[in-house]
Design a protein around this motif. Structure first.
Motif, PDB file in Angstrom:
ATOM      1  N   MET A 112       0.521  -0.849  -0.325  1.00 56.38           N
ATOM      2  CA  MET A 112       0.298  -0.171  -0.232  1.00 56.38           C
ATOM      3  C   MET A 112       1.043   1.322   0.482  1.00 56.38           C
ATOM      4  O   MET A 112       1.838   1.112   0.823  1.00 56.38           O
ATOM      5  N   GLU A 113       0.142   2.483  -0.535  1.00 58.42           N
ATOM      6  CA  GLU A 113       0.347   3.406  -0.616  1.00 58.42           C
ATOM      7  C   GLU A 113       0.155   4.491  -0.705  1.00 58.42           C
ATOM      8  O   GLU A 113      -1.225   4.796  -1.416  1.00 58.42           O
ATOM      9  N   LEU A 114       0.138   5.621   0.310  1.00 55.62           N
ATOM     10  CA  LEU A 114      -0.908   6.291   0.449  1.00 55.62           C
ATOM     11  C   LEU A 114      -0.782   8.108  -0.173  1.00 55.62           C
ATOM     12  O   LEU A 114      -1.519   7.879  -1.643  1.00 55.62           O
ATOM     13  N   VAL A 115       0.806   8.043  -0.998  1.00 55.84           N
ATOM     14  CA  VAL A 115       0.616   8.466  -1.664  1.00 55.84           C
ATOM     15  C   VAL A 115       2.299   8.978  -3.030  1.00 55.84           C
ATOM     16  O   VAL A 115       2.541   9.031  -1.975  1.00 55.84           O
TER      17      VAL A 115
ATOM     18  N   TYR B 184      -2.708   6.234 -13.249  1.00 58.69           N
ATOM     19  CA  TYR B 184      -3.642   5.056 -12.709  1.00 58.69           C
ATOM     20  C   TYR B 184      -2.650   4.663 -13.038  1.00 58.69           C
ATOM     21  O   TYR B 184      -2.292   2.984 -12.849  1.00 58.69           O
TER      22      TYR B 184
ATOM     23  N   VAL C 288      -3.155  -2.262  -2.508  1.00 58.48           N
ATOM     24  CA  VAL C 288      -4.798  -0.778  -1.711  1.00 58.48           C
ATOM     25  C   VAL C 288      -3.887   0.526  -2.235  1.00 58.48           C
ATOM     26  O   VAL C 288      -2.076   0.969  -2.198  1.00 58.48           O
ATOM     27  N   VAL C 289      -4.509   1.808  -3.078  1.00 57.85           N
ATOM     28  CA  VAL C 289      -3.848   3.297  -3.399  1.00 57.85           C
ATOM     29  C   VAL C 289      -5.185   4.133  -2.631  1.00 57.85           C
ATOM     30  O   VAL C 289      -5.708   3.333  -2.439  1.00 57.85           O
ATOM     31  N   CYS C 290      -4.475   4.569  -2.661  1.00 58.75           N
ATOM     32  CA  CYS C 290      -5.263   6.313  -2.156  1.00 58.75           C
ATOM     33  C   CYS C 290      -5.694   7.275  -3.054  1.00 58.75           C
ATOM     34  O   CYS C 290      -4.642   7.040  -3.757  1.00 58.75           O
ATOM     35  N   VAL C 291      -6.947   7.141  -3.344  1.00 61.27           N
ATOM     36  CA  VAL C 291      -6.944   8.040  -4.670  1.00 61.27           C
ATOM     37  C   VAL C 291      -7.378   9.258  -4.663  1.00 61.27           C
ATOM     38  O   VAL C 291      -8.563   9.542  -3.169  1.00 61.27           O
ATOM     39  N   GLY C 292      -6.984  10.752  -4.808  1.00 62.55           N
ATOM     40  CA  GLY C 292      -7.233  11.574  -4.413  1.00 62.55           C
ATOM     41  C   GLY C 292      -7.600  13.028  -6.239  1.00 62.55           C
ATOM     42  O   GLY C 292      -8.145  11.895  -6.659  1.00 62.55           O
TER      43      GLY C 292
ATOM     44  N   TRP D 187     -11.237   4.348 -10.285  1.00 63.69           N
ATOM     45  CA  TRP D 187     -11.142   3.373  -9.268  1.00 63.69           C
ATOM     46  C   TRP D 187     -12.288   2.974  -8.307  1.00 63.69           C
ATOM     47  O   TRP D 187     -12.787   1.893  -7.579  1.00 63.69           O
TER      48      TRP D 187
END
Length: 77
Positions: free
Chosen positions: A22-25, A41, A51-55, A77
């Motif tokens: 996982m990586e947040l940013v 993407y 797992v990804v954080c999509v902003g 996503w």
């Protein structure tokens, strides 16, 4: 295991086939240094994060707004 199965196995205390990644940013400068010209993407797919954080700051022109006032949108996503 799929990424989803792997993450839920770990969250449920079961043994996944490998540790979920996982990586947040990920900064665009890092992405372009590793894979010049690739989108955020596509980079996530290429690297294989589970797992990804999509902003909203990535590929903002591709956001499909559900309710812009409430900042609810539909992304890839």
């Amino acid at each position: 295991m799929t990424s989803r199965e792997r993450v839920f196995a770990a969250l449920e205390g079961r043994m996944p086939d490998k540790v979920p990644i996982m990586e947040l940013v990920v900064d665009q400068k890092v992405i372009q240094a590793i894979h010049p010209g690739i989108s955020y993407y596509d980079f996530i797919e290429e690297i294989g994060f589970d797992v990804v954080c999509v902003g909203m700051s990535t590929d903002a022109d591709k956001i499909e707004w559900i309710d812009k006032d409430k900042k609810i949108f539909k992304g890839k996503w």
